[in-house]
Design a protein around this motif. Structure first.
Motif, PDB file in Angstrom:
ATOM      1  N   THR A  61       0.852  -1.193   0.000  1.00 35.42           N
ATOM      2  CA  THR A  61       0.000   0.000   0.000  1.00 35.42           C
ATOM      3  C   THR A  61       0.880   1.232   0.000  1.00 35.42           C
ATOM      4  O   THR A  61       1.824   1.332   0.783  1.00 35.42           O
ATOM      5  CB  THR A  61      -0.923   0.026   1.233  1.00 35.42           C
ATOM      6  N   ASN A  62       0.570   2.165  -0.887  1.00 40.59           N
ATOM      7  CA  ASN A  62       1.250   3.464  -0.890  1.00 40.59           C
ATOM      8  C   ASN A  62       0.434   4.466  -0.081  1.00 40.59           C
ATOM      9  O   ASN A  62      -0.807   4.464  -0.153  1.00 40.59           O
ATOM     10  CB  ASN A  62       1.402   4.008  -2.316  1.00 40.59           C
ATOM     11  N   LEU A  63       1.117   5.304   0.674  1.00 37.56           N
ATOM     12  CA  LEU A  63       0.488   6.478   1.267  1.00 37.56           C
ATOM     13  C   LEU A  63       0.819   7.644   0.338  1.00 37.56           C
ATOM     14  O   LEU A  63       1.987   8.019   0.200  1.00 37.56           O
ATOM     15  CB  LEU A  63       1.036   6.736   2.673  1.00 37.56           C
ATOM     16  N   ARG A  64      -0.201   8.163  -0.347  1.00 36.53           N
ATOM     17  CA  ARG A  64       0.043   9.236  -1.302  1.00 36.53           C
ATOM     18  C   ARG A  64      -0.798  10.456  -0.941  1.00 36.53           C
ATOM     19  O   ARG A  64      -2.025  10.374  -0.839  1.00 36.53           O
ATOM     20  CB  ARG A  64      -0.307   8.806  -2.731  1.00 36.53           C
ATOM     21  N   PHE A  65      -0.129  11.572  -0.749  1.00 33.27           N
ATOM     22  CA  PHE A  65      -0.820  12.801  -0.408  1.00 33.27           C
ATOM     23  C   PHE A  65      -1.273  13.516  -1.680  1.00 33.27           C
ATOM     24  O   PHE A  65      -0.458  13.820  -2.554  1.00 33.27           O
ATOM     25  CB  PHE A  65       0.085  13.700   0.437  1.00 33.27           C
ATOM     26  N   ASP A  66      -2.581  13.744  -1.769  1.00 37.01           N
ATOM     27  CA  ASP A  66      -3.155  14.412  -2.925  1.00 37.01           C
ATOM     28  C   ASP A  66      -3.018  15.926  -2.716  1.00 37.01           C
ATOM     29  O   ASP A  66      -3.976  16.623  -2.395  1.00 37.01           O
ATOM     30  CB  ASP A  66      -4.621  13.999  -3.067  1.00 37.01           C
ATOM     31  N   ASP A  67      -1.791  16.414  -2.895  1.00 38.74           N
ATOM     32  CA  ASP A  67      -1.499  17.817  -2.565  1.00 38.74           C
ATOM     33  C   ASP A  67      -1.502  18.702  -3.809  1.00 38.74           C
ATOM     34  O   ASP A  67      -0.494  19.278  -4.199  1.00 38.74           O
ATOM     35  CB  ASP A  67      -0.172  17.926  -1.813  1.00 38.74           C
ATOM     36  N   THR A  68      -2.690  18.830  -4.421  1.00 38.53           N
ATOM     37  CA  THR A  68      -2.815  19.615  -5.653  1.00 38.53           C
ATOM     38  C   THR A  68      -3.552  20.935  -5.419  1.00 38.53           C
ATOM     39  O   THR A  68      -3.871  21.634  -6.368  1.00 38.53           O
ATOM     40  CB  THR A  68      -3.562  18.810  -6.729  1.00 38.53           C
ATOM     41  N   ASN A  69      -3.839  21.253  -4.149  1.00 43.12           N
ATOM     42  CA  ASN A  69      -4.564  22.488  -3.829  1.00 43.12           C
ATOM     43  C   ASN A  69      -3.763  23.283  -2.803  1.00 43.12           C
ATOM     44  O   ASN A  69      -3.965  23.149  -1.598  1.00 43.12           O
ATOM     45  CB  ASN A  69      -5.956  22.159  -3.282  1.00 43.12           C
ATOM     46  N   PRO A  70      -2.821  24.118  -3.246  1.00 45.01           N
ATOM     47  CA  PRO A  70      -1.863  24.750  -2.330  1.00 45.01           C
ATOM     48  C   PRO A  70      -2.491  25.682  -1.296  1.00 45.01           C
ATOM     49  O   PRO A  70      -1.901  25.935  -0.253  1.00 45.01           O
ATOM     50  CB  PRO A  70      -0.939  25.529  -3.274  1.00 45.01           C
ATOM     51  N   GLU A  71      -3.686  26.181  -1.568  1.00 41.89           N
ATOM     52  CA  GLU A  71      -4.292  27.166  -0.661  1.00 41.89           C
ATOM     53  C   GLU A  71      -4.823  26.558   0.626  1.00 41.89           C
ATOM     54  O   GLU A  71      -4.999  27.271   1.620  1.00 41.89           O
ATOM     55  CB  GLU A  71      -5.427  27.905  -1.396  1.00 41.89           C
ATOM     56  N   THR A  72      -5.080  25.262   0.645  1.00 42.71           N
ATOM     57  CA  THR A  72      -5.697  24.657   1.835  1.00 42.71           C
ATOM     58  C   THR A  72      -4.814  23.606   2.508  1.00 42.71           C
ATOM     59  O   THR A  72      -5.193  23.080   3.548  1.00 42.71           O
ATOM     60  CB  THR A  72      -7.040  23.986   1.453  1.00 42.71           C
ATOM     61  N   GLU A  73      -3.657  23.329   1.934  1.00 41.99           N
ATOM     62  CA  GLU A  73      -2.845  22.203   2.419  1.00 41.99           C
ATOM     63  C   GLU A  73      -1.661  22.686   3.247  1.00 41.99           C
ATOM     64  O   GLU A  73      -1.064  23.721   2.961  1.00 41.99           O
ATOM     65  CB  GLU A  73      -2.362  21.371   1.233  1.00 41.99           C
ATOM     66  N   GLU A  74      -1.338  21.911   4.290  1.00 40.67           N
ATOM     67  CA  GLU A  74      -0.254  22.291   5.192  1.00 40.67           C
ATOM     68  C   GLU A  74       0.544  21.060   5.602  1.00 40.67           C
ATOM     69  O   GLU A  74      -0.004  19.950   5.697  1.00 40.67           O
ATOM     70  CB  GLU A  74      -0.812  22.968   6.444  1.00 40.67           C
ATOM     71  N   THR A  75       1.812  21.284   5.888  1.00 39.11           N
ATOM     72  CA  THR A  75       2.680  20.206   6.360  1.00 39.11           C
ATOM     73  C   THR A  75       2.163  19.630   7.678  1.00 39.11           C
ATOM     74  O   THR A  75       2.302  18.433   7.944  1.00 39.11           O
ATOM     75  CB  THR A  75       4.124  20.728   6.531  1.00 39.11           C
ATOM     76  N   GLU A  76       1.536  20.472   8.504  1.00 37.68           N
ATOM     77  CA  GLU A  76       0.961  20.004   9.773  1.00 37.68           C
ATOM     78  C   GLU A  76      -0.002  18.846   9.529  1.00 37.68           C
ATOM     79  O   GLU A  76      -0.017  17.849  10.268  1.00 37.68           O
ATOM     80  CB  GLU A  76       0.211  21.158  10.447  1.00 37.68           C
ATOM     81  N   TYR A  77      -0.824  18.969   8.484  1.00 39.13           N
ATOM     82  CA  TYR A  77      -1.798  17.919   8.185  1.00 39.13           C
ATOM     83  C   TYR A  77      -1.103  16.664   7.659  1.00 39.13           C
ATOM     84  O   TYR A  77      -1.529  15.537   7.960  1.00 39.13           O
ATOM     85  CB  TYR A  77      -2.822  18.427   7.175  1.00 39.13           C
TER      86      TYR A  77
END
Length: 556
Positions: A61-77
């Motif tokens: 299983t891969n853990l893949r972060f769907d980080d395509t929306n820079p305005e709402t995404e944070e490293t904290e999450y």
């Protein structure tokens, strides 16, 4: 996952694929959260499913972060999601990010433009939405749909180079504006966002839409079984179309019913409202259905995995009674939680015939439900004890088997005592209960021949430690707060948190460990809160010993 039950529909698909040698009999799943908030119990179901299937079939299983929306995404999450997945007991084969593939996705988009299957559109969001038509009426072609391949390539490159402002242009797939599936009516592939990205910084100012990034990321990673919830059924046609047109690894999407639980909301947007508007104290408030909130409340990874296993995998939406989740944590904690005594609403009990200076050490098993009891603890006993106020009644009702004038009861792990009298303050509140004890009635050595029906817990006054106790209950008063006509926040249970500032606990609990469950005898399951500090212990109630809500519903 239990192998004793029948296969769910996804397991049937996987086993058929293995039999047919599809993908070389390989099983590779992924869990692809967007890092724009904290995971909740619904995500736990998806985690247990994707990771559990890979474990069952010797896959990955891969853990893949769907980080395509820079305005709402944070490293904290990102960090909180990784912590939650590990806490649930799973390890990922590869940690990936959609942003890892931004260069590749851009090239995929260029390839589709070259094939005449994508174009740059200058329309406003309102104009594009109007062109889409309705589910019963076909859409209309954009005036920019006939742009040449050369012009589209130039404009898309200029979008990438930052020449245009946010919203000035988008890239759309050229499919079929009369398709009965609205998602196939020239969907957006890229939009312009001049925003700082938590990983790529300011390198990019165009970002792929979910529908374009998702399937292609699956394909790049050669995911064999891409599992998502039912709301993505209508997206599957587009998922397949992109893969087919690009002629890349044929990942396949399979949909299952999302998790809905009574007395909760599962929308990330609504959970964010609860946090931002101060209805709860942060994402990890123990009343929240976030995994971090459940963890802080004292839920165990095993109980959540058991819950996800019990509810199974379905193709149709349904709503699960939260009582099942509470049952699972009771089952788990009953086997693992150490027993301790805590008095939450204290009054003093004085044993008048017990010598004033005398103290003795009694003993109790840490967990009588566990094999071997998990060891024995020492319990100090003295003349003065704290007992629960509800364990004494001035005028005992019929069939009241605790303390009252003339009544006898056993003190847990100790002696039988008989109530002789009591003391009240000026307001008439009982402040002290006076008893005599039967020396021959010591637990484990009882030769008194006296049989009593009631047993109560206690804490020795000179040996007691103090703690703040937080009694948590369900955050909402109605079963389905998210689907009512009124604002879901109107259904918040204002009594979902009761704080008891000074309870008395066994001194042994001053060494309590974060993350460990304790059964406060007769009171419920508790865990130490992260707010605890030396000299100021805080315990959260995870769950009551029995389902008290069922009684309330019957009463109502």
């Amino acid at each position: 996952m239990s192998d004793e039950r029948s296969l769910n529909f996804i397991e049937e698909i996987i086993e058929e694929d293995i039999r047919n040698g599809k993908h070389g009999g390989r099983v590779h799943t992924r869990f692809p959260p967007e890092p724009n908030g904290y995971l909740h119990i619904g995500h736990a179901k998806a985690i247990c499913l994707s990771f559990g299937l890979a474990l069952k079939y010797n896959g990955k299983t891969n853990l893949r972060f769907d980080d395509t929306n820079p305005e709402t995404e944070e490293t904290e999450y990102v960090e909180s999601i990784k912590e939650d997945v590990k806490w649930l007991g799973f390890e990922w084969a590869n940690e990936q990010y959609a942003s890892n593939y931004f260069d590749q996705l851009y090239e995929f988009a260029v390839e589709l433009i070259k094939k005449g299957l994508a174009y740059v559109d200058d329309g406003t969001p309102e104009e594009i939405a109007q062109q889409k038509g309705t589910p019963t009426e076909p859409g209309t072609n954009s005036p920019y749909r006939s742009r040449s391949i050369e012009e589209n390539l130039r404009l898309f490159a200029e979008m990438k180079d930052g020449i245009y402002k946010d919203g000035e242009k988008v890239l759309r797939a050229k499919i079929d504006m009369s398709s009965p599936n609205m998602h196939m009516r020239d969907p957006l592939m890229y939009r312009i966002r001049h925003a700082h990205h938590h990983r790529t910084g300011d390198t990019w100012c165009i970002y792929p839409m979910y529908d374009f990034a998702h399937g292609q990321s699956d394909s790049i990673e050669e995911i064999t079984h891409s599992l998502c919830t039912l709301e993505f059924v209508s997206h599957r046609e587009l998922y397949d179309w992109f893969i087919e047109q690009l002629e890349i690894f044929p990942s396949k999407q399979y949909e299952f019913a999302r998790l809905n639980i009574t007395y909760t909301v599962m929308s990330k947007r609504k959970l964010l409202q609860l946090v931002n508007e101060g209805f709860v104290n942060g994402w990890d408030d123990p009343r929240m259905t976030t995994i971090s909130g459940l963890r802080r409340r004292g839920f165990t990874p095993g109980s959540i995995r058991d819950f996800c296993d019990r509810i199974g995998v379905a193709k149709r939406e349904n709503i699960i009674d939260v009582s099942l989740l509470e049952f699972c944590v009771r089952e788990d904690l009953n086997k693992t939680a150490w027993r301790r005594m805590a008095v939450l609403d204290p009054i003093k009990l004085v044993i008048t015939n017990y010598p004033e200076q005398r103290e003795e050490t009694l003993y109790g098993e840490n967990n009588p439900e566990a094999e071997g009891g998990e060891g024995i603890r020492e319990i100090p006993f003295s003349r003065e004890l704290w007992i629960e106020r509800e364990d004494f009644m001035e005028n005992p009702a019929k069939k009241y088997f605790r303390l009252g004038p003339g009544l006898m009861v056993r003190l847990k792990h100790a002696y039988i005592v008989k109530c002789d009298d009591f003391v009240t303050d000026e307001a008439g509140n009982v402040t002290e209960v006076h008893c005599t004890y039967i020396p021959e009635s010591k637990s484990g050595e009882d030769t008194s021949g006296i049989h009593v029906k009631g047993t109560i817990h206690w804490v020795s006054v000179p040996h007691a430690a103090t703690a703040e106790i937080r009694l948590y209950d369900r955050l909402f008063r109605v079963e389905d707060p998210g689907n009512e006509e009124r604002d879901f926040k109107e259904y918040i249970n204002t009594e979902s948190l009761q704080v008891l500032p000074k309870a008395f606990i066994e001194k042994d609990l001053t060494g309590a460990e974060l993350g460990r469950g304790y059964q406060f005898i007769r009171k419920g399951y508790f865990t130490m809160d992260k707010d605890s500090a030396p000299g100021k212990l805080v315990f959260n109630r995870t769950v009551t010993l029995k389902d008290t809500w069922a009684k309330e519903v019957k009463k109502g």
